[in-house]
Enzyme design. Structure first.
Site, short mmCIF file in Angstrom:
data_model
loop_
_atom_site.label_atom_id
_atom_site.label_comp_id
_atom_site.label_asym_id
_atom_site.label_seq_id
_atom_site.Cartn_x
_atom_site.Cartn_y
_atom_site.Cartn_z
N TYR A 1 64.25 23.93 54.01
CA TYR A 1 64.95 23.78 55.49
C TYR A 1 65.50 25.05 55.51
O TYR A 1 65.88 25.83 55.50
CB TYR A 1 66.26 22.73 55.00
CG TYR A 1 64.71 20.71 54.48
CD1 TYR A 1 64.43 20.54 55.53
CD2 TYR A 1 65.53 20.86 53.42
CE1 TYR A 1 64.20 19.20 55.11
CE2 TYR A 1 64.26 20.06 52.81
CZ TYR A 1 64.80 18.66 53.47
OH TYR A 1 63.84 17.39 53.39
N GLY B 1 63.82 12.94 58.51
CA GLY B 1 64.83 12.60 59.43
C GLY B 1 65.47 11.48 59.52
O GLY B 1 66.12 10.97 58.78
N LYS C 1 57.61 20.94 52.19
CA LYS C 1 58.13 20.30 52.93
C LYS C 1 59.33 21.00 54.16
O LYS C 1 60.13 21.29 53.40
CB LYS C 1 58.51 19.16 52.64
CG LYS C 1 59.57 17.55 52.97
CD LYS C 1 60.57 16.95 51.77
CE LYS C 1 60.95 15.96 52.70
NZ LYS C 1 61.41 15.04 51.67
N ASP D 1 64.82 10.17 45.43
CA ASP D 1 65.48 11.12 44.38
C ASP D 1 66.99 10.78 44.61
O ASP D 1 68.46 11.53 44.11
CB ASP D 1 65.24 12.73 44.32
CG ASP D 1 65.06 13.13 45.26
OD1 ASP D 1 65.29 12.12 46.76
OD2 ASP D 1 65.61 14.25 45.58
#
Length: 263
Positions: free
Chosen positions: A143, A199, A173, A24
């Site tokens: 995150y 990462g 995730k 994306d």
């Protein structure tokens, strides 16, 4: 779990292990390497063993003919690198729109600890509610990011993945803490399958070592973008990562599976 939800989770995984390749980034960064001819990239990574690919809804017609039977996830929020704040993710699709695009699941990005966390919590809660009516799995990209937040701290990452479970996600995730032992603190914070982000792009060995460490720490797989789709050999690196995720291979064995001479 409904039959539809279970069936769709099976479409984006193999034996409850996940190798997802998000692509994306075109909305975030533009038509970068690996995304100009996204059709060839999708063909390569799925031939290499990716269980699912992920894009924004507008790319759906470039996905389906090239994914070799793999699953498809539609991402539903975004920002850009040239906008005022990349952490300010805004909604780009609904669960219903994702279904119309042929998705097997939806995903949403939330920065836990950021200024935008409150709105993103509301967005994720609303998405899981809408998706549940459709039997559509939700991948929460949760995150630990924000002022004063250490994005690799196991406690912060554990908080992020638990938040995803509390809001009704089906898979989560998050970032990697740096080693398998510390990542166990993250995976024990939730009963959801936890997959790690790719990462920063490193060497092939560093990529595979990171995946091996995460799996040893209880991860259910990876959701790895640029390290795979921008690789000179997307199919090969997908094969190497797949060997760890799906075959429990060691680092050297996985590199050999990908055809890398450094193995």
């Amino acid at each position: 779990m409904t039959a539809g939800l279970s069936a769709r989770l099976d479409r984006i995984s193999t034996n409850d292990r996940y190798l997802i390749v998000p692509m994306d980034h075109g909305i975030t960064m533009g038509a970068v390497k690996g995304l100009v001819d996204i059709e060839s990239t999708i063909d390569g990574v799925t031939r290499g063993g990716a269980d699912a690919v992920l894009t924004q809804k507008g790319i759906a017609d470039r996905v389906h003919d090239n994914k070799n039977g793999a699953g498809y996830i539609v991402h539903v929020n975004a920002s850009t690198t040239i906008g005022p704040d990349e952490n300010d993710k805004r909604m780009t699709a609904t669960a219903t729109e994702a279904v119309r695009a042929g998705a097997d699941a939806v995903s949403l990005h939330i920065n836990v600890g950021s200024t935008y966390e409150p709105k993103q919590i509301e967005d994720l809660a609303g998405l899981t509610d809408d998706a549940s009516r459709l039997g559509l799995p939700v991948l929460a990209m949760a995150y630990a990011r924000g002022p004063g937040v250490d994005s690799t701290d196991p406690e912060s990452l554990g908080h992020a993945v638990r938040l995803a479970e509390e809001l009704g996600a089906d898979v989560v995730k998050t970032g990697y803490s740096g080693d398998g032992d510390s990542f166990e603190r993250v995976t024990e914070s939730t009963r959801l399958p936890v997959v790690i982000a790719g990462g920063s792009k490193g060497t092939d060995r560093e990529t595979v070592e990171m995946v091996r460490g995460a799996m040893d720490g209880g991860a259910a797989g990876v959701s790895m973008g640029r390290s795979i789709f921008q690789h000179d050999d997307p199919e090969g690196i997908a094969s190497a990562v797949s060997a760890v995720v799906h075959d429990d291979a060691g680092v050297d064995e996985a590199l050999r599976a990908g055809g890398f001479v450094e193995a």
